[in-house]
Design a protein around this motif. Sequence first.
Motif, PDB file in Angstrom:
ATOM      1  N   TYR A  38       0.838  -1.198   0.000  1.00  0.00           N
ATOM      2  CA  TYR A  38       0.000   0.000   0.000  1.00  0.00           C
ATOM      3  C   TYR A  38       0.874   1.249   0.000  1.00  0.00           C
ATOM      4  O   TYR A  38       1.752   1.416   0.854  1.00  0.00           O
ATOM      5  N   ASP A  39       0.631   2.134  -0.943  1.00  0.00           N
ATOM      6  CA  ASP A  39       1.390   3.372  -1.082  1.00  0.00           C
ATOM      7  C   ASP A  39       0.561   4.524  -0.514  1.00  0.00           C
ATOM      8  O   ASP A  39      -0.283   5.105  -1.200  1.00  0.00           O
ATOM      9  N   HIS A  40       0.795   4.847   0.731  1.00  0.00           N
ATOM     10  CA  HIS A  40       0.005   5.888   1.393  1.00  0.00           C
ATOM     11  C   HIS A  40       0.122   7.228   0.682  1.00  0.00           C
ATOM     12  O   HIS A  40      -0.877   7.908   0.425  1.00  0.00           O
ATOM     13  N   GLU A  41       1.339   7.641   0.377  1.00  0.00           N
ATOM     14  CA  GLU A  41       1.550   8.975  -0.183  1.00  0.00           C
ATOM     15  C   GLU A  41       0.849   9.148  -1.531  1.00  0.00           C
ATOM     16  O   GLU A  41       0.284  10.209  -1.813  1.00  0.00           O
ATOM     17  N   SER A  42       0.852   8.111  -2.346  1.00  0.00           N
ATOM     18  CA  SER A  42       0.207   8.212  -3.654  1.00  0.00           C
ATOM     19  C   SER A  42      -1.309   8.101  -3.551  1.00  0.00           C
ATOM     20  O   SER A  42      -2.039   8.724  -4.326  1.00  0.00           O
ATOM     21  N   GLN A  43      -1.782   7.316  -2.596  1.00  0.00           N
ATOM     22  CA  GLN A  43      -3.216   7.057  -2.504  1.00  0.00           C
ATOM     23  C   GLN A  43      -3.995   8.204  -1.854  1.00  0.00           C
ATOM     24  O   GLN A  43      -5.186   8.387  -2.142  1.00  0.00           O
ATOM     25  N   ALA A 104      -0.993   9.483  10.537  1.00  0.00           N
ATOM     26  CA  ALA A 104      -1.168   8.037  10.681  1.00  0.00           C
ATOM     27  C   ALA A 104      -0.279   7.301   9.695  1.00  0.00           C
ATOM     28  O   ALA A 104       0.059   7.817   8.629  1.00  0.00           O
ATOM     29  N   ASN A 105       0.119   6.124  10.071  1.00  0.00           N
ATOM     30  CA  ASN A 105       0.848   5.217   9.172  1.00  0.00           C
ATOM     31  C   ASN A 105       2.202   5.766   8.735  1.00  0.00           C
ATOM     32  O   ASN A 105       2.726   5.406   7.688  1.00  0.00           O
ATOM     33  N   SER A 106       2.774   6.687   9.529  1.00  0.00           N
ATOM     34  CA  SER A 106       4.121   7.230   9.273  1.00  0.00           C
ATOM     35  C   SER A 106       4.238   7.898   7.912  1.00  0.00           C
ATOM     36  O   SER A 106       5.291   7.845   7.257  1.00  0.00           O
ATOM     37  N   THR A 107       3.164   8.534   7.463  1.00  0.00           N
ATOM     38  CA  THR A 107       3.192   9.215   6.178  1.00  0.00           C
ATOM     39  C   THR A 107       3.677  10.649   6.342  1.00  0.00           C
ATOM     40  O   THR A 107       3.567  11.250   7.404  1.00  0.00           O
TER      41      THR A 107
END
Length: 325
Positions: A38-43, A104-107
């Motif tokens: 899962y790519d947090h920054e892109s999503q 959240a999630n270290s983003t």
Amino acid sequence: MNSLKMNKKIIYGLLSFLFLLGVSCKEDSNEIVETAPYDHESQIPIDEAKLYTYFEQHYMKETVDDMTGDFKFEILAVENEELPEGEILLSEDPKLDSIVGIKANSTVADYKMYYYITAEGADTSGFGSPSPIDSVYVKYTGMLLDGTVFDSKIDYPIWLQLSRTVQGWSRSLPKFKRGTFDTASDKDHIFDEQGKGFLFFPSGLGYLNFSQANVPPNAPLVFEIELDDVHLIDTDLDAVPTKYEMTIDAAGGYTFYDTDGDGFDDYSDVDDDNDQKLTKDEVAAEYPTFDARGNIEFEYDTTGMKIVSKGTTDGVPNYKLKDKK
């Protein structure tokens, strides 16, 4: 529900793992399949755009139930690009509120989610709303942005511990208040004037890229919720709910603190001010009365997020004062 008894490291470990679990899983469809990293920054921007489009194409419809006379709310799609007269798009509706700055999630980028309160909830006491780690007694319906219902508990409420739900829940349920409570002649519980509304959040605060039941990967979610009751956890059984032994920011993030500097955070310290008197005994002496639900009648500051000394709006309670006058 039994109070948690564990040290700080265990709590942090559990929270970082358990937030990945869904709000609920049907017994016949509880398999979770990860499709890709899962790519947090892109999503984040992708989901934000999807939610904005949703708000631009839907509105909140308020009607009256013919049987009960109660107000009902439902989200409807705009048909043929024509908004019905008198209605307003969710994107322009002042009742649609947001929670910003969610770390959240270290983003690097912060998350943003939305909520819409249709009923405030009658219980304005400190026990009326949960913290991100407390338990809630709720009815709910979970939907995708296309209106597909993937989970629903509307016939009877169920207890859920917010630290074991997706972060979209633990961040937003504290915005709601529970209602009133009574017991019928058949011993059944009767709830009224509950807090009600809708939650809207990106996949990063939901199921990420896990495919679960009818939820596809990377899916922003919508939940309609009704908050019937709240149980505040008291981790160290010192009569002070853990909600009032932590600092909670506007985005629902929280940190623990150590009032007396003895190396034990207050939520795990039975003597918060290190005066050799148990916190629960000092609480009983300063706040001797209970409300109709059996909760201690604390007094709070103007924000409702801090317990204060009896008869004040900003005084330090005795259980936090080492040097008593």
